[in-house]
Every structure is written in structure tokens, then in C-alpha cells.
Enzyme design. Structure first.
Site: not given
Length: 128
Positions: A77-78
Site C-alpha cells: 500500500i502506498c
């Protein structure tokens, strides 16, 4: 073929994440390789372990974790998108002075470099 998926839709409210999970399962069932899934923008909500669907609803957050556990698919996930939306792991929570973490096990905070690397090493990148 080797695939990477990018998910930009939340766990609930749109069809994007659910469609991505179904696509991921179909890829694996057909013998393709799924290297990683990168969650970006609202897609980071798929990693929030505090998500609690009703008992008669599909638990998409835990389904992604199961995909990771059973198939070794990396779930990135960013980190920037996650922090903006209140999703964090223990290390970032401490660094940001937050009271706790809520990153679902199986997911890892990553930079956009993880997506770029996956795009370079895979045959296809599919966005949902």
C-alpha cells in the site's frame, strides 16, 4: 504470464477492489503468476484492519490477507496515500505520534518505487 494489479478503489462503496480480487483469483487458477498488488489512493482502505463489515457481507480486507497467506502475493500500500487516509503500521504510527496502528497483517507500506519495480518485472499491470 506475470501480473501486477493496482487497486485504487476502497474495500466498500465501489466494485473496483472486489473485481480486482476476483481477477487475482482467476489469474492464479489459470496458472498465471501474480507478483504483487499495489493499493493506491482510496485503495489503501483495503488494508485497514478496523474495517468491520456486517455479518452477512463479504470481508474483503480479510480476503486480501488470505490471498497473501495462501499464495504469497505481496500486498503493497502506498505509504503517502495511506497516511493521508489514516492507515498506518506500528513504525509509522510511532514516527507520526499516532495512538496506534491499523494495518492489516499481510500488507506492507511501500513507496511508488514498489509499483515501478513491479511494472518493470511483470508482463502486465492491470488497474482497478
Amino acid at each position: 504470464m506475470r501480473f501486477t494489479l493496482m487497486v485504487t478503489g476502497p474495500a466498500y462503496g465501489t466494485q473496483q477492489a472486489s473485481s480486482a480480487l476476483q481477477f487475482a483469483k482467476a489469474l492464479l487458477a489459470e496458472g498465471h503468476s501474480l507478483e504483487s498488488v499495489f493499493f493506491y489512493r482510496e485503495g489503501v482502505y483495503n488494508a485497514n484492519q478496523f474495517t468491520s463489515p456486517a455479518s452477512d457481507e463479504f470481508d474483503l480486507v480479510r480476503a486480501w490477507q488470505q490471498l497473501h497467506d495462501e499464495n504469497g502475493v505481496a500486498l503493497h500500500i502506498c505509504v503517502a496515500a495511506a497516511l493521508r487516509r489514516g492507515v498506518t503500521d506500528e513504525n509509522e504510527a510511532r514516527a507520526q505520534g499516532l495512538p496506534g496502528a491499523n494495518l492489516q497483517p499481510g500488507f506492507q507500506l511501500s513507496g511508488l518505487g514498489a509499483l515501478a519495480e513491479a511494472a518493470l518485472t511483470c508482463d502486465r499491470v492491470v488497474e482497478f
